[in-house]
Design a protein around this motif. Structure first.
Motif, PDB file in Angstrom:
ATOM      1  N   ALA A   1       0.836  -1.203   0.000  1.00  0.00           N
ATOM      2  CA  ALA A   1       0.000   0.000   0.000  1.00  0.00           C
ATOM      3  C   ALA A   1       0.869   1.250   0.000  1.00  0.00           C
ATOM      4  O   ALA A   1       0.609   2.208  -0.722  1.00  0.00           O
ATOM      5  N   MET A   2       1.919   1.203   0.790  1.00  0.00           N
ATOM      6  CA  MET A   2       2.782   2.369   0.904  1.00  0.00           C
ATOM      7  C   MET A   2       3.455   2.677  -0.414  1.00  0.00           C
ATOM      8  O   MET A   2       3.525   3.818  -0.847  1.00  0.00           O
TER       9      MET A   2
ATOM     10  N   ALA B   1       1.013   4.180  -2.684  1.00  0.00           N
ATOM     11  CA  ALA B   1       0.640   5.541  -2.307  1.00  0.00           C
ATOM     12  C   ALA B   1       1.652   6.508  -2.902  1.00  0.00           C
ATOM     13  O   ALA B   1       1.417   7.700  -2.946  1.00  0.00           O
TER      14      ALA B   1
ATOM     15  N   THR C   1     -13.018   9.892   9.520  1.00  0.00           N
ATOM     16  CA  THR C   1     -12.314   8.623   9.379  1.00  0.00           C
ATOM     17  C   THR C   1     -12.133   7.971  10.751  1.00  0.00           C
ATOM     18  O   THR C   1     -11.638   8.598  11.677  1.00  0.00           O
ATOM     19  N   GLY C   2     -12.531   6.728  10.837  1.00  0.00           N
ATOM     20  CA  GLY C   2     -12.483   6.052  12.132  1.00  0.00           C
ATOM     21  C   GLY C   2     -11.410   4.982  12.175  1.00  0.00           C
ATOM     22  O   GLY C   2     -10.592   4.860  11.271  1.00  0.00           O
ATOM     23  N   LYS C   3     -11.445   4.223  13.256  1.00  0.00           N
ATOM     24  CA  LYS C   3     -10.455   3.148  13.402  1.00  0.00           C
ATOM     25  C   LYS C   3     -11.014   1.846  12.858  1.00  0.00           C
ATOM     26  O   LYS C   3     -12.202   1.581  12.929  1.00  0.00           O
ATOM     27  N   MET C   4     -10.116   1.059  12.321  1.00  0.00           N
ATOM     28  CA  MET C   4     -10.479  -0.233  11.745  1.00  0.00           C
ATOM     29  C   MET C   4     -10.765  -1.251  12.848  1.00  0.00           C
ATOM     30  O   MET C   4     -10.139  -1.200  13.892  1.00  0.00           O
TER      31      MET C   4
ATOM     32  N   MET D   1     -10.279  -5.836  -2.706  1.00  0.00           N
ATOM     33  CA  MET D   1     -10.000  -4.848  -1.691  1.00  0.00           C
ATOM     34  C   MET D   1      -9.433  -3.652  -2.443  1.00  0.00           C
ATOM     35  O   MET D   1      -8.553  -3.808  -3.292  1.00  0.00           O
TER      36      MET D   1
ATOM     37  N   PRO E   1      -5.345   5.439  -0.485  1.00  0.00           N
ATOM     38  CA  PRO E   1      -4.796   5.950   0.767  1.00  0.00           C
ATOM     39  C   PRO E   1      -5.338   7.331   1.074  1.00  0.00           C
ATOM     40  O   PRO E   1      -5.357   8.177   0.168  1.00  0.00           O
ATOM     41  N   PRO E   2      -5.733   7.648   2.297  1.00  0.00           N
ATOM     42  CA  PRO E   2      -5.642   6.739   3.438  1.00  0.00           C
ATOM     43  C   PRO E   2      -6.868   5.860   3.643  1.00  0.00           C
ATOM     44  O   PRO E   2      -7.004   5.283   4.702  1.00  0.00           O
ATOM     45  N   LEU E   3      -7.742   5.748   2.659  1.00  0.00           N
ATOM     46  CA  LEU E   3      -8.961   4.949   2.877  1.00  0.00           C
ATOM     47  C   LEU E   3      -8.855   3.560   2.246  1.00  0.00           C
ATOM     48  O   LEU E   3      -8.235   3.390   1.194  1.00  0.00           O
ATOM     49  N   TRP E   4      -9.482   2.611   2.915  1.00  0.00           N
ATOM     50  CA  TRP E   4      -9.499   1.236   2.412  1.00  0.00           C
ATOM     51  C   TRP E   4     -10.946   0.807   2.247  1.00  0.00           C
ATOM     52  O   TRP E   4     -11.779   1.081   3.092  1.00  0.00           O
TER      53      TRP E   4
ATOM     54  N   MET F   1     -13.656   0.421   5.077  1.00  0.00           N
ATOM     55  CA  MET F   1     -13.308  -0.563   6.097  1.00  0.00           C
ATOM     56  C   MET F   1     -13.488  -0.034   7.509  1.00  0.00           C
ATOM     57  O   MET F   1     -13.778  -0.788   8.418  1.00  0.00           O
ATOM     58  N   ASP F   2     -13.289   1.266   7.687  1.00  0.00           N
ATOM     59  CA  ASP F   2     -13.414   1.780   9.044  1.00  0.00           C
ATOM     60  C   ASP F   2     -14.872   1.916   9.474  1.00  0.00           C
ATOM     61  O   ASP F   2     -15.158   2.287  10.603  1.00  0.00           O
TER      62      ASP F   2
ATOM     63  N   SER G   1       8.733   1.705   6.230  1.00  0.00           N
ATOM     64  CA  SER G   1       7.539   1.582   5.391  1.00  0.00           C
ATOM     65  C   SER G   1       6.284   1.548   6.236  1.00  0.00           C
ATOM     66  O   SER G   1       5.312   2.268   5.969  1.00  0.00           O
TER      67      SER G   1
ATOM     68  N   MET H   1       3.437   4.400   6.452  1.00  0.00           N
ATOM     69  CA  MET H   1       2.097   4.054   6.016  1.00  0.00           C
ATOM     70  C   MET H   1       1.074   4.345   7.097  1.00  0.00           C
ATOM     71  O   MET H   1       0.025   4.907   6.837  1.00  0.00           O
TER      72      MET H   1
ATOM     73  N   ALA I   1       0.541   7.964   7.316  1.00  0.00           N
ATOM     74  CA  ALA I   1      -0.202   8.493   6.174  1.00  0.00           C
ATOM     75  C   ALA I   1      -1.687   8.333   6.427  1.00  0.00           C
ATOM     76  O   ALA I   1      -2.506   8.928   5.744  1.00  0.00           O
ATOM     77  N   GLY I   2      -2.041   7.531   7.402  1.00  0.00           N
ATOM     78  CA  GLY I   2      -3.415   7.525   7.814  1.00  0.00           C
ATOM     79  C   GLY I   2      -4.021   6.152   7.787  1.00  0.00           C
ATOM     80  O   GLY I   2      -3.997   5.478   6.767  1.00  0.00           O
ATOM     81  N   ASN I   3      -4.470   5.721   8.959  1.00  0.00           N
ATOM     82  CA  ASN I   3      -5.495   4.725   8.968  1.00  0.00           C
ATOM     83  C   ASN I   3      -5.121   3.409   8.304  1.00  0.00           C
ATOM     84  O   ASN I   3      -5.891   2.852   7.551  1.00  0.00           O
ATOM     85  N   LEU I   4      -3.934   2.967   8.596  1.00  0.00           N
ATOM     86  CA  LEU I   4      -3.507   1.696   8.021  1.00  0.00           C
ATOM     87  C   LEU I   4      -4.243   0.555   8.699  1.00  0.00           C
ATOM     88  O   LEU I   4      -4.162   0.387   9.900  1.00  0.00           O
ATOM     89  N   PRO I   5      -4.969  -0.259   7.946  1.00  0.00           N
ATOM     90  CA  PRO I   5      -5.572  -1.412   8.594  1.00  0.00           C
ATOM     91  C   PRO I   5      -4.482  -2.417   8.921  1.00  0.00           C
ATOM     92  O   PRO I   5      -3.420  -2.385   8.311  1.00  0.00           O
ATOM     93  N   PHE I   6      -4.739  -3.240   9.867  1.00  0.00           N
ATOM     94  CA  PHE I   6      -3.802  -4.315  10.200  1.00  0.00           C
ATOM     95  C   PHE I   6      -2.499  -3.778  10.769  1.00  0.00           C
ATOM     96  O   PHE I   6      -1.493  -4.468  10.808  1.00  0.00           O
TER      97      PHE I   6
ATOM     98  N   PRO J   1       3.161  11.592  -0.623  1.00  0.00           N
ATOM     99  CA  PRO J   1       4.175  10.614  -0.998  1.00  0.00           C
ATOM    100  C   PRO J   1       5.585  11.185  -1.067  1.00  0.00           C
ATOM    101  O   PRO J   1       6.457  10.518  -1.609  1.00  0.00           O
TER     102      PRO J   1
END
Lengths: 239, 239
Positions: A87-88, A91, A140-143, A182, A186-189, A206-207, B84, B88, B91-96, B187
């Motif tokens: 993802a990084m 981005a 934006t919230g937490k996953m 999926m 970034p920063p949204l999933w 996802m959040d 990384s 990431m 940069a915001g809201n990384l899942p996992f 980025p």
DNA sequence: CAAATGGTGCCATATTTTGGCACTATTTCG
DNA sequence: CGAAATAGTGCCAAAATATGGCACCATTTG
């Protein structure tokens, strides 16, 4: 003394002293000259780069660049690292991406072969693009921390997935969808799911997903996910 | 048969069969019942979770979640992975992120202690923020692959760093600066250097730096780097 | 209760690792 | 040049470790 411990002791000693002779090392770790020589050879086989100079004033030198960790990672941890780096780099312009990739490639090589297959299947579902700068990111919230395991199971075994979803207007619904892809902007999933009840694809941030759960009795077939041109599937790290 | 190979064979067999009895395993890997029992115990010590049921219809079951890789990573690779994931998540809201952190924490634990100190020193220089959406990203280039090793050496040993810089208008200059911090506005990545010749801080976009080189004879003292409020230093993963 | 299973302790035997020795090759110092 | 200091190899006996076999215990299932 244990072989493992002795090897570690030798590496430590080499790191501390800069240059050591075999006899010094042998005395320091409490082993014979012959054994230390065998250990050095073993360390070299393991990938440590140890220079040697013969003659007066000679000795052994460890290349500090060659020092290796031997961390043990669980499979979900590997997935998480891989997704992060993927993802990084998508981005934009991640420095040191080659090094991170090299690390991941090593980790991938250490995985059991069928897990590698799983990993690739997972990556095929991963689509990455750029978010429009107009997007409102204020809420934006937490996953949910259970997401990865539920998603892993769902994606890999083609299980449907059930969760509670809260949409942009705050309405809550319970969904049951086929997790087809999926999408990472970034920063949204987003989870891209085919909703059988509605007969169409739906994107879920996802959040905004909570209490996800893979439905182990179900299966589904893969559908062609209509993505825009600037969203490309993530290509696996090692070809 | 080698112990290592036998352990692998046992894990494979458990993964394939779902449930196995000790006698089946012993036959499959060509070892005695007693040895397989010892191996199971060793695997449990290594972190594999193996459930056992006694009585008719019982047997051993391997928890697939507990399967571990044992990749060996070099120190620069660990740095790259860590940066990384850090970038990431900033940069915001990384899942996992929790899982990735857990993986990195394990890797960090496997590093030699002084390398951990280096890692923390490196992370202290890492500042992460959000890029203004007005920034023009059209001429973003590729990072020089030698950057990390030059930067690692420079940051950790307080060496000055020399490089060629091409500014936004295409003018080329040769610089010699104290690397005081690294600024990440995804980025884009910047080196924040104190330029002694100009008596001031300068920001250098990393993709415009070429032929970097740590000047091993030099040292400098740390200065307070004036950052805006919304740029925060990266806090180390494990407290 | 009997059979099927996991698990432990002990000991003789098989296998691997270690130490010692003799030896070679190269470099440095006087 | 010759002597000393160093890395490195091959071989073998001795030391250490892993293995297999056996007797036995505990628990569960039918």
């Amino acid at each position: 003394m244990n072989v493992r411990l002795r090897h570690d002791a030798i590496v430590r000693s080499l790191r501390r002293n800069g240059t050591s002779t075999i006899d010094t090392l042998a005395e320091e770790v409490g082993a014979s000259r012959r054994t230390v020589l065998r250990d050095i050879s073993a360390l070299r086989d393991e990938g440590y780069v140890i220079h040697s100079d013969v003659g007066r004033g000679g000795g052994l030198q460890l290349d500090p660049q060659s020092i290796q960790t031997r961390a043990k990672l669980s499979v979900p941890e590997v997935f998480a690292l891989l997704i992060s780096v993927a993802a990084m780099r998508a981005a934009g312009n991640l420095p040191f991406a080659e090094l991170a990739d090299a690390g991941l490639a090593k980790i991938e090589k250490a995985l059991p072969p069928d897990k590698v297959k799983d990993l690739r299947a997972f990556l095929e579902c991963l689509h990455i693009g750029q978010l429009s700068p107009l997007q409102d990111l204020s809420d934006t919230g937490k996953m949910d921390p259970d997401l990865l395991s539920a998603f892993e199971a769902a994606f890999l075994n083609r299980h449907m997935i059930r969760f509670d979803y809260r949409d942009a207007k705050g309405r809550k619904t319970r969904r049951e969808v086929e997790p087809q892809a999926m999408l990472i902007l970034p920063p949204l999933w987003y989870l891209v799911g085919w909703d059988p009840a509605r007969g169409d694809f739906r994107h879920f941030r996802m959040d905004r997903i909570s209490t996800p759960e893979a439905l182990s009795g179900t299966t589904f077939r893969r559908r062609h996910v209509p993505f825009e041109d600037d969203v490309c599937p993530y290509s696996a790290l090692t070809p």
